[in-house]
Motif scaffolding. Sequence first.
Motif, PDB file in Angstrom:
ATOM      1  N   TRP A  96       0.528  -0.805  -0.321  1.00  0.00           N
ATOM      2  CA  TRP A  96      -0.356  -0.828  -0.238  1.00  0.00           C
ATOM      3  C   TRP A  96       0.179   1.050  -0.295  1.00  0.00           C
ATOM      4  CZ3 TRP A  96      -4.751  -0.944  -1.642  1.00  0.00           C
ATOM      5  CH2 TRP A  96      -4.828  -2.984  -0.903  1.00  0.00           C
ATOM      6  N   LYS A  97       0.413   2.311  -0.385  1.00  0.00           N
ATOM      7  CA  LYS A  97       1.304   3.561  -0.856  1.00  0.00           C
ATOM      8  C   LYS A  97       0.193   4.356   0.406  1.00  0.00           C
ATOM      9  CE  LYS A  97       2.633   7.797  -3.486  1.00  0.00           C
ATOM     10  NZ  LYS A  97       2.042   8.591  -2.247  1.00  0.00           N
ATOM     11  N   TRP A  98       1.116   5.007   1.606  1.00  0.00           N
ATOM     12  CA  TRP A  98       0.648   4.944   2.597  1.00  0.00           C
ATOM     13  C   TRP A  98       0.946   6.674   2.716  1.00  0.00           C
ATOM     14  CZ3 TRP A  98      -2.580   1.979   4.875  1.00  0.00           C
ATOM     15  CH2 TRP A  98      -2.379   0.695   5.286  1.00  0.00           C
ATOM     16  N   ASP A  99      -0.091   7.459   3.186  1.00  0.00           N
ATOM     17  CA  ASP A  99      -0.181   8.721   3.138  1.00  0.00           C
ATOM     18  C   ASP A  99       0.036   9.345   4.700  1.00  0.00           C
ATOM     19  OD1 ASP A  99      -0.651  11.445   2.482  1.00  0.00           O
ATOM     20  OD2 ASP A  99      -2.579  11.264   2.332  1.00  0.00           O
ATOM     21  N   GLY A 100       2.032   8.633   4.791  1.00  0.00           N
ATOM     22  CA  GLY A 100       2.122   9.755   5.814  1.00  0.00           C
ATOM     23  C   GLY A 100       3.281  10.721   5.718  1.00  0.00           C
ATOM     24  N   ILE A 101       4.258  10.612   6.550  1.00  0.00           N
ATOM     25  CA  ILE A 101       6.002  11.100   6.445  1.00  0.00           C
ATOM     26  C   ILE A 101       6.549   9.667   5.752  1.00  0.00           C
ATOM     27  CG2 ILE A 101       7.854  12.464   7.224  1.00  0.00           C
ATOM     28  CD1 ILE A 101       5.340  14.084   8.654  1.00  0.00           C
ATOM     29  N   ARG A 102       7.030   9.986   4.733  1.00  0.00           N
ATOM     30  CA  ARG A 102       8.024   9.140   4.550  1.00  0.00           C
ATOM     31  C   ARG A 102       9.701   8.958   5.173  1.00  0.00           C
ATOM     32  NH1 ARG A 102      10.410   7.265  -0.762  1.00  0.00           N
ATOM     33  NH2 ARG A 102      12.118   5.547  -0.057  1.00  0.00           N
ATOM     34  N   ALA A 103      10.196   8.787   5.757  1.00  0.00           N
ATOM     35  CA  ALA A 103      11.149   8.582   6.467  1.00  0.00           C
ATOM     36  C   ALA A 103      12.020   7.629   6.735  1.00  0.00           C
ATOM     37  CB  ALA A 103      10.826   8.578   8.295  1.00  0.00           C
ATOM     38  N   GLN A 104      13.412   7.943   7.604  1.00  0.00           N
ATOM     39  CA  GLN A 104      14.542   7.409   7.513  1.00  0.00           C
ATOM     40  C   GLN A 104      15.175   6.941   8.918  1.00  0.00           C
ATOM     41  OE1 GLN A 104      18.460   6.981   5.717  1.00  0.00           O
ATOM     42  NE2 GLN A 104      17.195   7.309   4.287  1.00  0.00           N
ATOM     43  N   LEU A 105      14.956   6.171   9.969  1.00  0.00           N
ATOM     44  CA  LEU A 105      15.592   5.932  11.416  1.00  0.00           C
ATOM     45  C   LEU A 105      16.651   5.174  11.131  1.00  0.00           C
ATOM     46  CD1 LEU A 105      14.249   6.502  14.141  1.00  0.00           C
ATOM     47  CD2 LEU A 105      14.342   3.298  13.907  1.00  0.00           C
ATOM     48  N   VAL A 106      17.578   6.015  12.008  1.00  0.00           N
ATOM     49  CA  VAL A 106      19.058   5.940  12.134  1.00  0.00           C
ATOM     50  C   VAL A 106      19.656   5.452  13.539  1.00  0.00           C
ATOM     51  CG1 VAL A 106      21.293   6.588  11.786  1.00  0.00           C
ATOM     52  CG2 VAL A 106      19.408   7.165  10.164  1.00  0.00           C
ATOM     53  N   CYS A 107      19.958   4.581  14.054  1.00  0.00           N
ATOM     54  CA  CYS A 107      20.609   3.967  15.065  1.00  0.00           C
ATOM     55  C   CYS A 107      21.896   3.656  15.009  1.00  0.00           C
ATOM     56  CB  CYS A 107      19.962   2.481  15.371  1.00  0.00           C
ATOM     57  SG  CYS A 107      17.984   2.530  15.294  1.00  0.00           S
ATOM     58  N   ARG A 108      22.869   4.590  15.220  1.00  0.00           N
ATOM     59  CA  ARG A 108      24.269   4.514  15.403  1.00  0.00           C
ATOM     60  C   ARG A 108      24.080   4.684  16.401  1.00  0.00           C
ATOM     61  NH1 ARG A 108      24.451   7.380   9.862  1.00  0.00           N
ATOM     62  NH2 ARG A 108      24.098   4.763   8.279  1.00  0.00           N
ATOM     63  N   HIS A 109      26.392   5.135  16.828  1.00  0.00           N
ATOM     64  CA  HIS A 109      26.466   5.303  18.105  1.00  0.00           C
ATOM     65  C   HIS A 109      26.296   5.575  19.153  1.00  0.00           C
ATOM     66  CE1 HIS A 109      30.238   6.098  15.641  1.00  0.00           C
ATOM     67  NE2 HIS A 109      29.681   5.979  14.152  1.00  0.00           N
ATOM     68  N   GLY A 110      25.097   5.089  19.692  1.00  0.00           N
ATOM     69  CA  GLY A 110      24.026   4.964  20.631  1.00  0.00           C
ATOM     70  C   GLY A 110      23.394   6.055  21.034  1.00  0.00           C
ATOM     71  N   ALA A 111      23.132   6.625  19.840  1.00  0.00           N
ATOM     72  CA  ALA A 111      21.920   7.258  19.473  1.00  0.00           C
ATOM     73  C   ALA A 111      20.870   7.567  18.421  1.00  0.00           C
ATOM     74  CB  ALA A 111      22.401   8.971  19.337  1.00  0.00           C
ATOM     75  N   ILE A 112      20.118   7.710  19.180  1.00  0.00           N
ATOM     76  CA  ILE A 112      18.950   7.444  17.527  1.00  0.00           C
ATOM     77  C   ILE A 112      18.288   9.139  16.966  1.00  0.00           C
ATOM     78  CG2 ILE A 112      16.317   6.756  17.313  1.00  0.00           C
ATOM     79  CD1 ILE A 112      17.752   4.883  18.879  1.00  0.00           C
ATOM     80  N   TRP A 113      18.501   9.002  15.041  1.00  0.00           N
ATOM     81  CA  TRP A 113      18.072  10.623  14.671  1.00  0.00           C
ATOM     82  C   TRP A 113      16.955   9.436  13.849  1.00  0.00           C
ATOM     83  CZ3 TRP A 113      23.274   8.829  15.822  1.00  0.00           C
ATOM     84  CH2 TRP A 113      23.870   9.654  16.342  1.00  0.00           C
ATOM     85  N   LEU A 114      15.892  10.519  13.445  1.00  0.00           N
ATOM     86  CA  LEU A 114      14.892  10.250  12.160  1.00  0.00           C
ATOM     87  C   LEU A 114      15.144  11.373  11.316  1.00  0.00           C
ATOM     88  CD1 LEU A 114      12.333   8.596  12.680  1.00  0.00           C
ATOM     89  CD2 LEU A 114      11.118   9.606  13.576  1.00  0.00           C
ATOM     90  N   TRP A 115      14.828  11.138  10.278  1.00  0.00           N
ATOM     91  CA  TRP A 115      14.727  12.214   9.454  1.00  0.00           C
ATOM     92  C   TRP A 115      13.712  12.081   8.152  1.00  0.00           C
ATOM     93  CZ3 TRP A 115      18.988  15.122   8.937  1.00  0.00           C
ATOM     94  CH2 TRP A 115      20.514  15.189   9.536  1.00  0.00           C
ATOM     95  N   SER A 116      12.653  12.963   7.950  1.00  0.00           N
ATOM     96  CA  SER A 116      12.049  13.243   6.382  1.00  0.00           C
ATOM     97  C   SER A 116      13.187  13.014   4.978  1.00  0.00           C
ATOM     98  CB  SER A 116      11.490  14.345   6.949  1.00  0.00           C
ATOM     99  OG  SER A 116      12.244  16.080   6.113  1.00  0.00           O
ATOM    100  N   ARG A 117      12.165  13.184   4.525  1.00  0.00           N
ATOM    101  CA  ARG A 117      12.499  12.977   2.731  1.00  0.00           C
ATOM    102  C   ARG A 117      13.465  13.968   2.735  1.00  0.00           C
ATOM    103  NH1 ARG A 117       9.253  11.868  -2.420  1.00  0.00           N
ATOM    104  NH2 ARG A 117      10.465  13.643  -3.277  1.00  0.00           N
TER     105      ARG A 117
END
Length: 548
Positions: free
Chosen positions: A239-260
Amino acid sequence: MRAFADLYQALDRTTSSRLKVAAMVEYFGRVKADDAAWAVYFLAGGKLKRLLPIAHLRAYAQRQTGLPIWLFEECYQTVGDLAETIALLLPAPQTERDTGLSQWVTECLLPLQSLDDVQRSSALDQLLDGWDADTRFICLKLITGGFRVGVSRLLVTRALAQLTDLPATQIAQRMMGYFSAREHPNGHRYRALIADGDVDYQAIEPGQPYPFFLAQPLARDDSQLQDILNAPESWQMEWKWDGIRAQLVCRHGAIWLWSRGEELISEQFPELCEAAKTFADGTVLDGEILVWHHERDVPASFADLQKRLGRKRLSDAIKRDYPVVFMAYDLLEDKGIDCRSQMLSQRRLSLHTLISSHGVPPVFKLSPVVDVQDGAQARAHHAQAREKRAEGLMIKGRSSQYGVGRTRHAGLWFKWKLDPMSIDAVLIYAQRGHGRRASLYTDYTFAVWDDSASPGEPLLVPVAKAYSGLTDQEIKQIDAILRRSTVESFGPVRRVEPTLVFEIGFEGILPSSRHKSGVALRFPRMLRWRMDKPVDQADTLATLKALL
């Protein structure tokens, strides 16, 4: 600064991608690294938060020119662009200056944010004095945050690749995170961007995401679609969902959430970042952020998701009333290993294992694969997308790698979106456009009939504004009609006789207490001018609300 203004003029004078790339290569090859760093930022779509209220800038221009407000406004309406109007009206400079782009931005532009109104007036003198009209125009565009020129990030990437003889995909990879608000562009980051050989970007920006792989659009009459439906076993459909495309990055003991759009959105969705601590270090997921109705197990509307965006602080009530999930599409990095060169079928298996692992919080969901055995079944699923609160289907080659942007060498992904919903509406208000359309009425407000307003006397109720979808020739025809049919004016807006009907397309409809009609349309645009349809046959508000 003048060199950047000259580059803008060169880019603005041509529609040739080859000549635009050549102009950028020449510019990057001769300016200092600090100046090139900011040029890459602005040309590729980076924007600073507005540092000065527009009203303050207008007042400054009126003081400098001595023009009465009515005359200044008339000039603005004629030109159609505030920055260009001010650049043309300001007195000629008494001195000349030779400040580079980086120095001007860091020493003159960025400090505006911390100044009071009195200090800003003298700061504007420092920002604009000593420049010719062309350079002032660029300065003003950067001040207002309205800088744009006919150059995409892809063209900037091509220019840097041509300058350095590096692969464009490598430049694109390095540019991810370049627009992070946590650090302004500088010579060090630019040199890392164009450095020969391998660069440890995780050391420079540990939370840096990967370039997003983007899908090609498919239309219902596309021959490629028919080829896909004839061999569905080669494709994975979701399904093509209607939200925000994002990448979840888990590195070096920290979390980052990026939008497209490469905005760091971790603060807007803290529960996702907290839940992601269950993943191993070196995990990167691609997916969609959605507000989710857990009791019905369906996504909420995009409007509900918007209620969480742009907030610096989220209350417990907002988090409770608009709970989010991360709908995982793909696994890009697993325990620090880049998985993007693996086939989708292999990545999907690893993603399934990861998301279904014991202890993974329920805010992480695996995007379901739609079971398709033949073309007829695919079309049936596509037709049911709105019932699933989706925009259509995503179609991905099972053997595809995870590419960069809309490149095709890694394999193909497609988005097969639903046709837009549509209504026939009446044009009731018009406003002049901007830029090259400043002398034409191009921005329109549309209405439908409200039978319930007064028995036997239906009224036209505004439901949407739109400015795209017509040809230049149609706009000129409509402009001539509007000028002859104006009933009254409200500043730049004209109320016109209701004589023109248009088919308005839109992606979604939601109830709204802010609008008189009680509904809000998502992404409205003009599909066609209904010259064949009389005004009294335009759609009604009841018809529109039935789409809810």
